[in-house]
Design an enzyme around this catalytic site. Structure first.
Site, short mmCIF file in Angstrom:
data_model
loop_
_atom_site.label_atom_id
_atom_site.label_comp_id
_atom_site.label_asym_id
_atom_site.label_seq_id
_atom_site.Cartn_x
_atom_site.Cartn_y
_atom_site.Cartn_z
N ASP A 110 0.84 -1.21 0.00
CA ASP A 110 0.00 0.00 0.00
C ASP A 110 0.87 1.25 0.00
O ASP A 110 0.37 2.37 -0.12
CB ASP A 110 -1.03 -0.01 1.14
N SER A 111 2.18 1.06 0.06
CA SER A 111 3.10 2.18 -0.14
C SER A 111 2.96 2.73 -1.56
O SER A 111 3.49 3.79 -1.87
CB SER A 111 4.55 1.74 0.13
N ASP A 164 -0.78 -5.97 -0.64
CA ASP A 164 -1.34 -5.56 0.65
C ASP A 164 -2.86 -5.54 0.60
O ASP A 164 -3.47 -5.12 -0.39
CB ASP A 164 -0.87 -4.14 0.98
N LYS A 199 -0.91 -9.68 1.98
CA LYS A 199 -0.26 -9.36 3.25
C LYS A 199 -1.26 -8.58 4.10
O LYS A 199 -1.92 -7.67 3.60
CB LYS A 199 1.00 -8.53 2.99
N GLU A 225 8.49 -5.45 10.40
CA GLU A 225 8.99 -4.13 9.99
C GLU A 225 9.46 -3.37 11.22
O GLU A 225 8.74 -3.29 12.24
CB GLU A 225 7.87 -3.36 9.27
O1 KIV Z 1 3.60 -1.24 1.58
C1 KIV Z 1 4.77 -1.61 1.66
O2 KIV Z 1 5.63 -1.23 0.85
C2 KIV Z 1 5.15 -2.49 2.76
C3 KIV Z 1 6.60 -2.75 2.98
C4 KIV Z 1 7.26 -1.59 3.62
C5 KIV Z 1 6.80 -3.98 3.76
O3 KIV Z 1 4.30 -2.95 3.46
#
Ligand code: KIV
Length: 271
Positions: A36-37, A75, A105, A172
């Site tokens: 979700d980044s 995510d 995830k 994390e």
């Molecule tokens: O959203 C993301 O990029 C993440 C990573 C930082 C593990 O969850």
């Protein structure tokens, strides 16, 4: 069928688009994460809380087109988990799998275990994310588990997530020793980000290792500064367009002169 075990290292990187996914697959990256980044990093959102299931599905499809043979994890975004409905979460996870992901995830905090259990019950492989979980606004963006209570809580969350049937654990921003303890206790492969070298594998945000982030984070490393040559290319391109030196006739195709004369004559008649 998910093939990852504790016995082989796993290199995972975020990917949000087809060209990046193609490059990562050709570099034999083990897992591509549509995190979700994607919101803050690619869509210009202020926060991961704005990321929708539709956003994730859109980017999963693009990554799948670029990397047809890779394991793609995605995510479960805030929209799918915010109201703590297991049915809603599992439904969103199924949509993300249908878009092309192999696994999802889920950030495990605050009793989200039911969401995880329901999703796993639908036959969807789930990686449980513990430690710093960006979807939890009450958590400071800092290393988690540096005091006794929080360290025990993270160990417990990891154990519950494993017992619930997760296929992988992601940690994390936790101290390296805590990540090692959890890795040693667990049957599952563990993935760390800012969690030290003792996890089975590592994950990094693509922009943090290729020079596109505004700074170099302690948990990351600049493996290439791709942004500087890209910016130089933009500047050169702009300058050449402004100077009239690009494009030249070498960058396009010419017309047969006889045909051009005919077209030109037709054009005059039809003015
Ligand atoms: O959203 C993301 O990029 C993440 C990573 C930082 C593990 O969850």
């Amino acid at each position: 069928m998910v093939k990852f075990t504790k016995n082989a290292p796993i290199a995972m990187v975020t990917a949000y688009d087809a060209p990046t996914a193609r490059l990562a697959e050709s570099a034999k990256i083990d897992i591509l994460l549509v995190g979700d980044s994607v919101g803050p990093n690619m869509l210009g959102y202020d926060s991961v809380h704005q990321v929708t299931v539709t956003d994730i599905c859109h980017h999963v499809s693009a990554v799948r087109r670029g990397a047809p043979n890779s394991h793609i994890m995605a995510d479960l975004p805030w929209e799918a988990v915010a109201d703590n409905s297991p049915t809603k979460a599992a439904h969103a996870a199924a949509a993300i799998i249908a878009a092309g992901a192999d696994s999802v995830k889920i950030e495990v905090e605050h009793g989200r275990i039911d969401l995880l259990t329901e999703t796993i019950a639908k036959g969807i492989p789930v990686c449980a994310h513990v430690g710093y979980t960006p979807q939890s606004p009450e958590l400071a963006v800092t290393v988690q588990g540096k005091d006794f209570d929080r360290a025990c809580e993270i160990i417990e969350l990891a154990r519950i997530a494993e017992d619930a049937g997760s296929f992988m654990l992601l940690m994390e921003l936790v101290p390296a020793e805590l990540a090692k303890l959890i890795t040693d206790k667990s049957e599952l492969p563990t993935i760390g980000i800012g969690a030290g070298p003792f996890c089975t594998g590592q994950v990094q945000v693509i922009y943090d290792i290729t020079g596109f982030s505004s700074r170099i984070f302690r948990h990351a490393k600049l493996f290439a500064d791709s942004a500087s040559p890209m910016k130089a290319a933009f500047t050169d391109y702009r300058n050449e367009v402004h100077a009239g030196t690009f494009p030249t006739m070498e960058n396009c195709s010419a017309m047969n002169p006889d045909l051009f004369n005919q077209v030109s004559a037709w054009s005059k008649i039809n003015e």
